[in-house]
Design an enzyme around this catalytic site. Structure first.
Site, PDB file in Angstrom:
ATOM      1  N   LYS A  67       0.764  -1.012  -0.083  1.00  0.00           N
ATOM      2  CA  LYS A  67      -0.023  -0.057  -0.055  1.00  0.00           C
ATOM      3  C   LYS A  67       0.658   1.137   0.114  1.00  0.00           C
ATOM      4  O   LYS A  67       0.654   2.129  -0.862  1.00  0.00           O
ATOM      5  CB  LYS A  67      -0.880  -0.162   1.393  1.00  0.00           C
ATOM      6  CG  LYS A  67      -1.821  -1.139   1.478  1.00  0.00           C
ATOM      7  CD  LYS A  67      -2.495  -1.585   0.100  1.00  0.00           C
ATOM      8  CE  LYS A  67      -2.614  -3.218   0.319  1.00  0.00           C
ATOM      9  NZ  LYS A  67      -2.665  -3.666  -1.291  1.00  0.00           N
ATOM     10  N   GLU A  80      -4.346   6.677   8.309  1.00  0.00           N
ATOM     11  CA  GLU A  80      -5.190   7.591   7.564  1.00  0.00           C
ATOM     12  C   GLU A  80      -6.319   7.904   8.276  1.00  0.00           C
ATOM     13  O   GLU A  80      -6.736   7.300   9.392  1.00  0.00           O
ATOM     14  CB  GLU A  80      -5.895   6.556   6.169  1.00  0.00           C
ATOM     15  CG  GLU A  80      -4.919   6.513   5.127  1.00  0.00           C
ATOM     16  CD  GLU A  80      -5.434   5.486   4.304  1.00  0.00           C
ATOM     17  OE1 GLU A  80      -6.508   4.980   4.206  1.00  0.00           O
ATOM     18  OE2 GLU A  80      -4.721   5.478   3.271  1.00  0.00           O
ATOM     19  N   HIS A 119     -15.003  -8.051   5.168  1.00  0.00           N
ATOM     20  CA  HIS A 119     -14.186  -7.843   3.948  1.00  0.00           C
ATOM     21  C   HIS A 119     -14.354  -9.002   2.911  1.00  0.00           C
ATOM     22  O   HIS A 119     -13.517  -8.857   1.977  1.00  0.00           O
ATOM     23  CB  HIS A 119     -12.713  -7.599   4.377  1.00  0.00           C
ATOM     24  CG  HIS A 119     -12.704  -6.583   5.283  1.00  0.00           C
ATOM     25  ND1 HIS A 119     -12.893  -5.258   4.967  1.00  0.00           N
ATOM     26  CD2 HIS A 119     -12.248  -6.784   6.709  1.00  0.00           C
ATOM     27  CE1 HIS A 119     -12.695  -4.703   6.304  1.00  0.00           C
ATOM     28  NE2 HIS A 119     -12.472  -5.291   7.051  1.00  0.00           N
ATOM     29  N   ARG A 170      -5.370  -8.219 -10.857  1.00  0.00           N
ATOM     30  CA  ARG A 170      -5.849  -9.572 -11.515  1.00  0.00           C
ATOM     31  C   ARG A 170      -7.124  -9.151 -11.881  1.00  0.00           C
ATOM     32  O   ARG A 170      -7.915  -8.177 -11.919  1.00  0.00           O
ATOM     33  CB  ARG A 170      -6.094 -10.203 -10.129  1.00  0.00           C
ATOM     34  CG  ARG A 170      -6.864  -9.992  -9.353  1.00  0.00           C
ATOM     35  CD  ARG A 170      -7.440 -10.868  -8.293  1.00  0.00           C
ATOM     36  NE  ARG A 170      -8.503 -10.070  -7.330  1.00  0.00           N
ATOM     37  CZ  ARG A 170      -8.224  -9.583  -6.191  1.00  0.00           C
ATOM     38  NH1 ARG A 170      -7.045  -9.343  -5.794  1.00  0.00           N
ATOM     39  NH2 ARG A 170      -9.492  -9.043  -5.538  1.00  0.00           N
TER      40      ARG A 170
HETATM   41  C1  MV4 Z   1     -10.698   2.437   4.764  1.00  0.00           C
HETATM   42  C2  MV4 Z   1     -11.882   2.703   5.469  1.00  0.00           C
HETATM   43  C3  MV4 Z   1     -12.279   3.868   6.059  1.00  0.00           C
HETATM   44  N1  MV4 Z   1     -11.246   4.955   6.056  1.00  0.00           N
HETATM   45  N2  MV4 Z   1      -9.820   3.382   4.687  1.00  0.00           N
HETATM   46  C4  MV4 Z   1     -11.015  -2.040   3.886  1.00  0.00           C
HETATM   47  C5  MV4 Z   1     -10.443  -3.061   2.827  1.00  0.00           C
HETATM   48  C6  MV4 Z   1      -9.441  -2.244   2.293  1.00  0.00           C
HETATM   49  N3  MV4 Z   1      -9.010  -2.382   1.001  1.00  0.00           N
HETATM   50  C7  MV4 Z   1      -9.636  -0.716   2.702  1.00  0.00           C
HETATM   51  N4  MV4 Z   1     -10.589  -0.749   3.809  1.00  0.00           N
HETATM   52  C8  MV4 Z   1     -11.208   0.255   4.307  1.00  0.00           C
HETATM   53  N5  MV4 Z   1     -10.412   1.293   4.400  1.00  0.00           N
HETATM   54  C9  MV4 Z   1     -10.072   4.503   5.460  1.00  0.00           C
HETATM   55  N6  MV4 Z   1      -9.244   5.408   5.492  1.00  0.00           N
HETATM   56  C10 MV4 Z   1     -12.813   1.545   5.331  1.00  0.00           C
HETATM   57  C11 MV4 Z   1     -12.583   0.447   5.041  1.00  0.00           C
HETATM   58  C12 MV4 Z   1     -13.388  -0.626   4.983  1.00  0.00           C
HETATM   59  C13 MV4 Z   1     -14.255  -1.150   4.023  1.00  0.00           C
HETATM   60  C14 MV4 Z   1     -13.485  -0.776   2.703  1.00  0.00           C
HETATM   61  C15 MV4 Z   1     -14.034  -1.304   1.286  1.00  0.00           C
HETATM   62  C16 MV4 Z   1     -15.029  -2.111   1.542  1.00  0.00           C
HETATM   63  C17 MV4 Z   1     -15.622  -2.649   2.769  1.00  0.00           C
HETATM   64  C18 MV4 Z   1     -14.927  -2.273   3.881  1.00  0.00           C
HETATM   65  C19 MV4 Z   1     -15.531  -2.571   5.127  1.00  0.00           C
HETATM   66  C20 MV4 Z   1     -14.921  -1.987   6.243  1.00  0.00           C
HETATM   67  C21 MV4 Z   1     -13.749  -1.043   6.250  1.00  0.00           C
END
Ligand code: MV4
Length: 482
Positions: free
Chosen positions: A117, A201, A236, A293
């Site tokens: 990341k 973040e 997730h 992918r």
């Molecule tokens: C976040 C967020 C809130 N704020 N970043 C979860 C998976 C990863 N790809 C990043 N994710 C998140 N990042 C910030 N700054 C909330 C999530 C997140 C989430 C994101 C996409 C789909 C489902 C999720 C479920 C919980 C938290």
């Protein structure tokens, strides 16, 4: 470059999905399989098949060098990795190319960058892509972390650089929790990924998860194929996806599409990729990460664009230019996908592996089932328990939803529990139908009791209809006697 034979380094529905397009293009296919999959549909579907080891993934589908050896022996021109397994393994992609076999995917360098990341943030930093307020360097100093927390404002989120898909994330509500949470995050990241780098973040509290499909050729052309809305997930794990999203305006769609193309540019991307964004309540979007992918949910994009993404993957892999321009791409209709897992929605979604006593798929116009199983099979415990993906398409969102509900009713599985009833609950839910939901949908609206309630309600209605019909029939039968 010509591709006459492809080895598919995968199993289940995605192996078959890739083979179908290869077949359509006149390309021979090679399946690999573990001993427990010897009678699996993907093995029979292929022109040739080779057993590569025992059931556990790390003794079969994850054995990169062994798979490459099979490819060399059978004079394979290209390897398609599908998703999961070796699909985002930079070392595997590199080894494939070193053996003069085409890897159907990006260069290993792009996989490597997006696998971290922090490296991803660094790669895109000069491209003007919106990112969540935070830091772009690993942090270990707790005092510095507190300073940053104060600056961006709590709640904050600690993320593991090597994470992704939500692994190794921690929400910190207030400064006094920061030290313990950071220590935990670092130690978790170290044991899970062998890399303890974490960063911070601003926490976006109720985001939608929207991703953009991109496709790049080796001549510098990059397209975006619009968005997929993937907010309906639990822990997730995505369960329902759709395209287009009901909240994007054409302007926002273009902006996010352009940002996604820039992300692809930033890492010299080739092939099919997905750029993930968060969308906050005010419809600000932020770049999260890129998946290098073909994704599970790619069929919804295929439905609304009329494009075969696997065909494009193969064409760009053999050096062809993309056959379409951005301006010629249009969204037509609406598509939904439900992932059908062998999991019990009434029992905390525990894997419900077992024997498929009955397994009948729905069919019809606007219905696509990407499936890897058949009646009479045992579901192996060794792999992901996804049986199939049920995808529906309609001219409107409402039509796609109605078709989905009727397709769920005609999808018959006995022997294991599945996420089909859960899917029906989602598609009938007011929050889903109105389009007003976010990543907390399952937590906010789902409980086993709610699902049981919906089922009972349905049984009552069915009984009432049957009773009404019975009374009507009785009336007709009585008539001649009177
Ligand atoms: C976040 C967020 C809130 N704020 N970043 C979860 C998976 C990863 N790809 C990043 N994710 C998140 N990042 C910030 N700054 C909330 C999530 C997140 C989430 C994101 C996409 C789909 C489902 C999720 C479920 C919980 C938290």
């Amino acid at each position: 470059m010509s591709i006459k034979k492809i080895l598919i380094a995968n199993r289940g529905e995605i192996a078959i999905r890739v083979m179908k397009t290869a077949q359509k293009m006149g390309i021979k296919t090679v399946a690999i399989y573990s001993t427990i999959d010897r009678n699996a549909p993907h093995v029979r579907f292929a022109d040739e098949a080779v057993c590569i080891g025992d059931p556990p993934s790390n003794e079969s589908y994850l054995l990169g060098s062994k798979i490459i050896k099979v490819a060399i022996d059978l004079q394979v021109d290209a390897i398609h990795p599908g998703y999961g397994f070796l699909s985002e393994n930079a070392a595997f992609a590199e080894e494939v190319e070193q053996n003069n076999i085409i890897f159907i995917g990006p260069k290993s360098e792009a996989i490597k960058i997006m696998g971290s990341k922090l490296a991803a943030k660094d790669a895109v930093k000069d491209y003007g892509i919106p990112m969540v307020p935070g830091i772009d360097k690993a942090i270990t100093d707790i005092n510095k972390a507190k300073e940053i927390g104060k600056k961006i404002g709590f709640p904050i989120l600690i993320k593991a650089s090597a994470g992704g898909g939500g692994k190794g994330m921690r929400v910190v509500e207030k400064e006094s929790d920061l030290e313990s949470q950071m220590k935990r995050a670092i130690s978790e990241a170290t044991s899970a990924f062998g890399d303890g780098s974490v960063f911070i973040e601003k926490y976006v509290a109720s985001p939608r998860h929207i991703e953009i499909q991109v496709m790049a050729d080796t001549h510098g052309n990059i397209l975006h194929l619009f968005e997929r809305e993937c907010s309906i997930q639990r822990r997730h794990q995505k369960v329902v996806e759709e395209a287009p999203s009901s909240v994007l305006t054409p302007e926002l769609r273009s902006k996010m599409g352009e940002a996604a193309v820039k992300v692809a540019q930033a890492c010299n991307y080739v092939g099919a990729g997905t750029v993930e964004f968060l969308l906050d309540e005010n419809h600000n979007f932020y770049f999260l990460e890129m998946n290098t992918r073909l994704q599970v949910e790619h069929p919804v994009t295929e439905f609304i664009t009329g494009i075969d993404l696997v065909e494009l993957q193969i064409r760009v892999a053999r050096g062809e230019k993309l056959p379409i321009a951005q301006k010629d791409l249009k969204i037509k209709g609406h598509a939904l996908e439900l992932r059908v897992y062998a999991e019990d929605p009434l029992n905390d979604f525990l894997p419900s592996v077992g024997h498929l006593d009955t397994y009948i798929l729905p069919e019809g116009k606007g219905i696509r089932v990407d499936n890897g199983f058949e009646e009479g099979m045992d579901i192996p415990i060794y792999y992901d328990p996804m049986l199939a993906k049920l995808i529906t398409y309609g001219e409107t969102r409402e039509e796609a939803i109605q078709l989905m509900i009727s397709a769920i009713d005609r999808y018959h599985v006995e022997g294991v529990e599945t996420t089909l009833p859960f899917g029906k609950y989602v598609f009938e839910h007011e929050a889903f139908r109105s389009g007003d939901f976010d990543t907390h949908f399952v937590k906010d609206y789902y409980s086993p009791e709610a699902l049981k309630g919906a089922k009972e309600q349905e049984a009552k209605i069915a009984a009432m209809i049957a009773l009404k019909q019975y009374i009507e029939d009785q009336k007709i039968l009585r008539l001649p006697i009177q």
